[in-house]
Design a protein around this motif. Structure first.
Motif: not given
Length: 168
Positions: A89-107
């Motif tokens: 499915a194609t979904v719209g995701v907030s840039v802020d949410d993507l950034q938080e996902m990226h930050n959590q992965l790095r942590i």
């Protein structure tokens, strides 16, 4: 993970900070970063207008590069649990949410690397390779004992050349 570690090494070598400043594009929109692991519950809307959710551990692939007026980008669901957004499915995701996902992965990556370093050689984890330098096949060169004399002679020659230049 390899890309994240390489990016951290590059940033450390160039002295860059992680925090974006001014007009800098957030790391979540970096063209090399496309796959995101959902870190918190997300309520999303598909391109068909259907509301669905994702939970921690689900995976999305960012397909959009430019956020719209609502700061949303398109992404495709690559992995989800039963009764969540359908895979593909194609979904719209907030840039802020993507950034938080990226930050959590790095942590999590940093914590995992620290644990590996702390537990190396224990509980089945291999020890880190020895980083001590080893003597090579060619012997080390002997120090030049004439350096002081050579420098003193160069200074005399320079003083003499300067004195001659002033006289002319």
């Amino acid at each position: 993970m390899k890309n994240e570690i390489a990016a951290e090494k590059d940033a450390a070598a160039s002295g860059q900070k992680d925090a974006p400043s001014g007009d800098q594009v957030p790391a979540a929109l970096d063209p090399k970063i496309r796959i995101f692991v959902v870190s918190t519950d997300e309520d999303l809307t598909t391109s068909d207008g259907v509301e669905c959710g994702l939970t921690a551990g689900d995976v999305v692939y960012r397909t959009g590069d430019k956020p719209d007026d609502d700061h949303m980008v398109d992404a495709t669901v690559k992995s989800s649990k039963k009764d969540e957004c359908a895979i593909g499915a194609t979904v719209g995701v907030s840039v802020d949410d993507l950034q938080e996902m990226h930050n959590q992965l790095r942590i999590q990556m940093d914590a995992g690397l620290k644990e590996l370093a702390d537990k190396q050689g224990k509980n089945g984890l291999p020890a880190a390779p020895d980083t001590k330098t080893q003597p090579g096949e060619a012997p080390a060169p002997s120090p030049d004992t004439n350096v002081a004399n050579d420098l003193q002679q160069q200074r005399k020659d320079a003083d003499q050349a300067e004195a001659e230049a002033k006289q002319q």
